[in-house]
Design an enzyme around this catalytic site. Structure first.
Site, PDB file in Angstrom:
ATOM      1  N   ASP A   1       0.855  -1.182   0.000  1.00 50.04           N
ATOM      2  CA  ASP A   1       0.000   0.000   0.000  1.00 50.04           C
ATOM      3  C   ASP A   1       0.891   1.232   0.000  1.00 50.04           C
ATOM      4  O   ASP A   1       1.754   1.391   0.882  1.00 50.04           O
ATOM      5  CB  ASP A   1      -0.904   0.010   1.230  1.00 50.04           C
TER       6      ASP A   1
ATOM      7  N   ASP B   1     -15.239  -3.008  -1.403  1.00 53.10           N
ATOM      8  CA  ASP B   1     -14.839  -2.782  -0.020  1.00 53.10           C
ATOM      9  C   ASP B   1     -16.108  -2.511   0.791  1.00 53.10           C
ATOM     10  O   ASP B   1     -16.869  -1.598   0.469  1.00 53.10           O
ATOM     11  CB  ASP B   1     -13.890  -1.587   0.076  1.00 53.10           C
TER      12      ASP B   1
END
EC number: 5.3.1.16
Length: 249
Positions: A8, A129
């Site tokens: 990330d 998500d």
């Protein structure tokens, strides 16, 4: 089942967030390309990259870091975060990304996802998500009124390579993966599902492996790899073993 180590990217560094909060970032490596090379040397066959700044801003921000990773490894890379039009999709595929992940646009512009799948077959995944079962977008800053399964079903006939399902409340919290929600989603889809969020130990991988027959094709792992809770070889050996049962249906 494939395990995808997560890189990330925030402000050019390799970080992990707690439940998607940018203010709750732990920096694990200031050189993403070096981290990518390490994962490749450990035997991983894919990398999962997210441009966190890009997810919030709606456009690529950590492009330089992504390109450095692409130049550092030979294994395939999937990339999400701020990819919201065909031009950006084409850009990253031309740069060497093997698969792009569309999240926010999957909710807001589903036809763009279908068009991308037609134009770039096999190279488009949808990232769903969820917070309490409902889809969150724009770097998880906004929660919609659409259920994760309802959104996933919209793309069943579009040629999406995979649905990447993340339980936001579990992500980065080391509380265990939401096996029940992930396997339930996979069971109702023909599209392969990749689990994400909350993987904290080899036990989580064992639990997911037992549900492989539902259609769970892979799992994304971040913090537990960085802090040593999951040993790469053990994880790879487990997930590459024969499935427990065949897909139901």
């Amino acid at each position: 089942m494939i395990i995808y180590p997560a890189i990330d990217l925030k402000d050019g560094a390799c970080v992990r967030l707690l439940r998607g909060e940018m203010s709750q970032a732990t920096v694990f490596n200031t050189e993403p390309a070096a981290q990518a090379r390490l994962f490749e040397s450990q035997g991983f066959e894919w990398l999962h990259l997210v441009d966190l700044n890009g997810a919030f801003e709606g456009k690529p921000v950590n492009g330089q870091a992504v390109e450095s990773i692409l130049g550092a490894v030979t294994i395939p890379v999937q990339l999400g975060g701020g990819i919201r039009d065909l031009k950006t999709i084409a850009h990253w595929l031309e740069k060497g990304v093997s698969r792009v992940i569309l999240g926010t646009v999957a909710l807001r512009e589903p036809e763009l996802v279908r068009e991308a799948c037609r134009e770039f077959p096999g190279k488009v995944a949808v990232g769903i998500d969820a917070r309490e079962g409902y889809v969150a977008v724009a770097g998880w800053a906004e929660t919609s009124t659409i259920k994760a399964l309802d959104l996933a079903l919209k793309f069943e006939d579009s040629g999406v390579a995979a649905i990447i399902y993340t339980d936001i409340n579990r992500d980065g919290a080391m509380g265990g993966v939401n096996v029940e929600a992930t396997s339930d989603l996979a069971f109702h889809l023909t599209t392969p599902v990749i689990a994400s969020g909350g993987v904290s130990s080899i036990d989580d991988l064992v639990a997911l492996k037992k549900e492989e027959h539902t259609g769970i094709q892979g799992v994304i792992c971040g913090r537990a790899l960085y802090d040593g809770r999951i040993e790469p070889k053990a994880a790879l050996d487990l997930l590459s073993s024969a499935p427990v049962a065949g897909k139901a249906g």
